[in-house]
Design a protein around this motif. Structure first.
Motif, short mmCIF file in Angstrom:
data_model
loop_
_atom_site.label_atom_id
_atom_site.label_comp_id
_atom_site.label_asym_id
_atom_site.label_seq_id
_atom_site.Cartn_x
_atom_site.Cartn_y
_atom_site.Cartn_z
N ARG A 144 7.43 4.66 1.11
CA ARG A 144 6.16 4.33 0.47
C ARG A 144 5.10 4.14 1.55
O ARG A 144 5.24 3.27 2.42
N ALA A 145 4.06 4.96 1.47
CA ALA A 145 3.03 4.92 2.50
C ALA A 145 2.38 3.56 2.59
O ALA A 145 2.03 3.08 3.69
N GLU A 146 2.23 2.90 1.45
CA GLU A 146 1.57 1.59 1.45
C GLU A 146 2.44 0.52 2.12
O GLU A 146 1.95 -0.57 2.45
N GLU A 147 3.73 0.82 2.33
CA GLU A 147 4.62 -0.12 3.01
C GLU A 147 4.99 0.36 4.40
O GLU A 147 5.94 -0.14 5.01
N SER A 148 4.25 1.34 4.93
CA SER A 148 4.54 1.88 6.26
C SER A 148 4.55 0.79 7.32
O SER A 148 3.81 -0.20 7.23
N ARG A 149 5.39 0.98 8.32
CA ARG A 149 5.41 0.05 9.46
C ARG A 149 4.20 0.27 10.38
O ARG A 149 4.09 -0.41 11.40
N GLY A 150 3.34 1.20 10.03
CA GLY A 150 2.08 1.34 10.72
C GLY A 150 2.09 2.29 11.90
O GLY A 150 3.04 3.02 12.14
N ARG A 151 0.99 2.25 12.63
CA ARG A 151 0.76 3.13 13.78
C ARG A 151 0.71 2.31 15.06
O ARG A 151 0.44 1.10 15.01
N ILE A 152 0.93 2.93 16.19
CA ILE A 152 0.87 2.22 17.46
C ILE A 152 -0.52 1.64 17.67
O ILE A 152 -0.69 0.49 18.08
N VAL A 153 -1.54 2.44 17.39
CA VAL A 153 -2.92 1.97 17.43
C VAL A 153 -3.39 1.79 15.99
O VAL A 153 -3.41 2.76 15.22
N ALA A 154 -3.74 0.58 15.62
CA ALA A 154 -4.14 0.31 14.24
C ALA A 154 -5.40 1.08 13.88
O ALA A 154 -6.32 1.22 14.70
N GLU A 155 -5.42 1.61 12.63
CA GLU A 155 -6.58 2.36 12.14
C GLU A 155 -6.93 1.87 10.74
O GLU A 155 -6.08 1.33 10.03
N SER A 156 -8.16 2.11 10.34
CA SER A 156 -8.58 1.78 8.99
C SER A 156 -7.98 2.78 8.01
O SER A 156 -7.54 3.88 8.39
N ASP A 157 -7.95 2.44 6.72
CA ASP A 157 -7.44 3.33 5.70
C ASP A 157 -8.25 4.61 5.63
O ASP A 157 -9.42 4.65 6.03
N ALA A 158 -7.62 5.66 5.09
CA ALA A 158 -8.28 6.97 5.01
C ALA A 158 -8.80 7.26 3.61
O ALA A 158 -8.89 8.42 3.21
N GLY A 159 -9.13 6.24 2.86
CA GLY A 159 -9.70 6.47 1.53
C GLY A 159 -8.68 7.04 0.57
O GLY A 159 -7.67 6.40 0.26
N ASN A 160 -8.92 8.26 0.12
CA ASN A 160 -8.05 8.85 -0.90
C ASN A 160 -6.81 9.52 -0.33
O ASN A 160 -6.03 10.10 -1.07
N ARG A 161 -6.62 9.47 0.97
CA ARG A 161 -5.41 10.04 1.58
C ARG A 161 -4.45 8.93 1.96
O ARG A 161 -4.85 7.94 2.58
#
Length: 390
Positions: free
Chosen positions: A15-32
């Protein structure tokens, strides 16, 4: 026309909404979603575009109709999305992993990888999965805030271990990355990563049969003697007597893909029911592969692979050309190591004053990123004689 009903998302899907994230934090991509964003970044990468001019089995001199790394990758994507959709998994993550699985391949198919691994033996070796991770975490330089593509943890995990848990010690590039990000190298990967891995096998088997028939390395009658394929060929002959050769060959591939996908879906549902999975981490802790062929189909698929290895990958014509191609890689590595001025200026600057092992790794990066055509052009620039690979 009937439309297939959507398969509900299963409990063990990523589930993308439960991803462990990225090494460098980023803001959400809207509809993606985060996984859709990963797939898009891979598609727009330079490494992905270069796959168009890298060998799958036959070098580009052989003709325009044979598969390249890019067309192979696109076929893997199609199979992976089909399986993920049927299983109720995250299609975007499956696609991202299918798109990325060959980014680290050097020129000239597995011959290029074998030679580059031998050249790098004293410096940690070379592995194309590890190199794919290196591409997406270090070598792609498109964004101002970070090196690489800054993909999600789940994409990095799937690139590294889509074939299963890694033995110790892991390849050099993976060990280096583990200092920055723990990818649970000891565990099984997500169901989506396992789908991408098996889709690679399916695409390989089917399109290599097609290319082998096109190259006249074997015949339809010989394929008909193999398990599964015999049933497929008999079915086509019964349904379409008198069909032309080109259509017959295409129908073999089409039906084989269907047979293999349907088997994977059935077997994976069976295993999931036995394992009682309630989350994607349950897949990682299952202690065995979730996605796979049934016993009968797995045995048949191994027989098909053995046939292709004997009659195609080890065919004297293919072996001769790949041996010559491997020598191109060997020559380039030795020349760059002996004389860094032989490198293009932008790469020469990155190896100056480096210790030998790090210099070798950067040279391996440069060679692995080359297309077949570029490697041959470099060889022609640096040596008096270059094989024609015909």
């Amino acid at each position: 026309m009937a439309v297939a009903a959507a398969v509900p998302r299963v409990a063990y899907a990523a589930r993308a909404e439960e991803s462990r994230g990225r090494i460098v934090a980023e803001s959400d991509a809207g509809n993606r979603s985060a996984f859709r964003r990963d797939a898009d970044r891979i598609i727009h990468s330079s490494a992905f575009r270069r796959l168009a001019h890298k060998t799958q089995v036959f070098v580009y001199h052989e003709g325009d109709h044979f598969r390249t790394r890019l067309t192979h990758t696109l076929e893997v994507v199609q199979v992976a999305r089909s399986i993920a959709r049927a299983l109720g998994l995250d299609e975007d993550l499956a696609e991202a992993l299918a798109l990325a699985h060959d980014l680290g391949h050097p020129p000239f198919a597995h011959a290029g990888e074998r030679v580059l691994d031998a050249c790098m033996a004293a410096y940690g070796g070379f592995d194309h999965n590890a190199q794919s991770l290196r591409v997406v975490t270090r070598l792609e330089n498109r964004y101002p805030a970070f090196d690489g593509l800054n993909l999600t943890w789940e994409s990095h995990e799937g690139i590294v271990k889509h074939n299963g848990p890694l033995a110790e010690p892991p390849p050099h590039a993976i060990a280096a990355h583990a200092e920055r990000q723990d990818l649970w190298l000891w565990s099984w990967p997500s169901a989506e990563a396992q789908v991408a891995a098996l889709s690679d096998d399916i695409a390989y088997d089917v399109h290599d049969m097609d290319d082998g028939l096109r190259a006249r390395l074997f015949t339809v009658d010989e394929l008909a003697e193999l398990p599964l394929l015999g049933e497929v060929v008999a079915g086509i002959r019964a349904d379409w007597p008198g069909i032309g050769t080109s259509r017959f060959v295409h129908e073999i591939g089409r039906r084989m893909i269907t047979v293999l996908i349907e088997d994977v879906v059935r077997e994976t549902h069976r295993r999931a029911g036995t394992l009682g999975l309630a989350s994607s981490d349950d897949v990682r802790h299952a202690g065995q592969a979730l996605v796979g062929f049934s016993g009968r189909t797995a045995e048949a698929e191994r027989t098909i692979k053995a046939f292709l290895f004997r009659r195609m990958y080890r065919h004297p014509r293919v072996v001769r050309i790949m041996d010559e191609a491997g020598q191109v890689v060997r020559d380039l590595f030795a020349r760059y190591m002996d004389d860094s001025t032989a490198l293009p200026a932008e790469w020469r600057e990155t190896v100056e004053n480096l210790p030998e092992a790090r210099r070798a790794r950067r040279i391996a990066d440069f060679i692995a990123g080359q297309t077949d055509r570029y490697a041959l052009a470099e060889h022609q620039r640096l040596f008096d004689r270059t094989p024609e690979l015909r």
